[in-house]
Design a protein around this motif. Structure first.
Motif: not given
Length: 214
Positions: A183-201
């Motif tokens: 559980a992250l206790a995220v109440s809204g999408l703006a509060d969620a940790p955001h990441f950028r995908r850099t590679e897929v193999r």
């Protein structure tokens, strides 16, 4: 300190079945990639539950590898690691740390385990920002987090995860399985940790997805 979170999951983000069966969700090529990632870090960290359930080695085991082994770090507030477990038994061969919220146990110190004390937060869990600072003071500057769902969630909640290495196997376990992130206790999408995908193999049947924090 750069912190990398490793996840090895089913397609639906589960790390084990409801009964706890987890070996092996991902394939051999993914496991070899994890060993390569360990070799690129100064320390590998797990929680006490993972250490007690799996008795892991947390070492680099690659054919022909002769480089240094990363230190092993266990978040173990009450110092529950038993004397006979592999991490304690090999503490004089591979640097091993226990992060506790109580006075260092003499039996662990005598076995060669280095006990770091951190203030407790929440349900007697070590304060992770203090833990990261303490590890850096020990000369450990690149941390590879391999813990279970609660450890992953704790690092994400604290905003300490800089990169994610996600290995996904083409199986579906279902909602009763154990989630990779608690559980992250995220109440809204703006509060969620955001990441950028850099590679897929592709690694055999698995996918290796690499992300960095935005």
């Amino acid at each position: 300190m750069p912190v990398t979170l490793k996840l090895a999951t089913s397609l639906d983000g589960r790390i084990a079945t409801a009964s706890g069966q987890s070996r092996w969700i991902t394939g051999e090529r993914s496991r070899q990639a994890v060993h390569s990632l360990r070799a690129q870090h100064d320390a590998v960290l797990v929680g006490a539950e993972t250490a007690l359930a799996d008795d892991p080695e947390l070492t680099v085991r690659l054919p022909g590898y002769a480089g240094p082994q990363p230190a092993r770090v266990v978040l173990d507030s009450r110092q529950r690691l038993p004397d006979g477990c592999g991490l304690v038994a090999s503490a004089r061969q591979v640097p091993t740390y226990v992060v506790a919220t109580t006075k260092p146990a003499a039996r662990l110190l005598e076995a060669g385990v280095r006990v770091l004390r951190a203030p407790a937060v929440g349900e007697d869990r070590p304060e992770l920002k203090v833990v990261v600072q303490a590890l850096a003071a020990e000369g450990l500057h690149r941390l590879f987090v391999e813990g279970g769902g609660q450890v992953a969630a704790s690092f994400l909640r604290c905003g300490l995860v800089d990169a994610v290495e996600w290995f996904r196997a083409p199986i579906v376990i279902g909602g009763e399985g154990r989630p990779a992130v608690g559980a992250l206790a995220v109440s809204g999408l703006a509060d969620a940790p955001h990441f950028r995908r850099t590679e897929v193999r592709e690694l055999g049947e698995d996918l290796w997805e690499r992300y960095e924090r935005i």
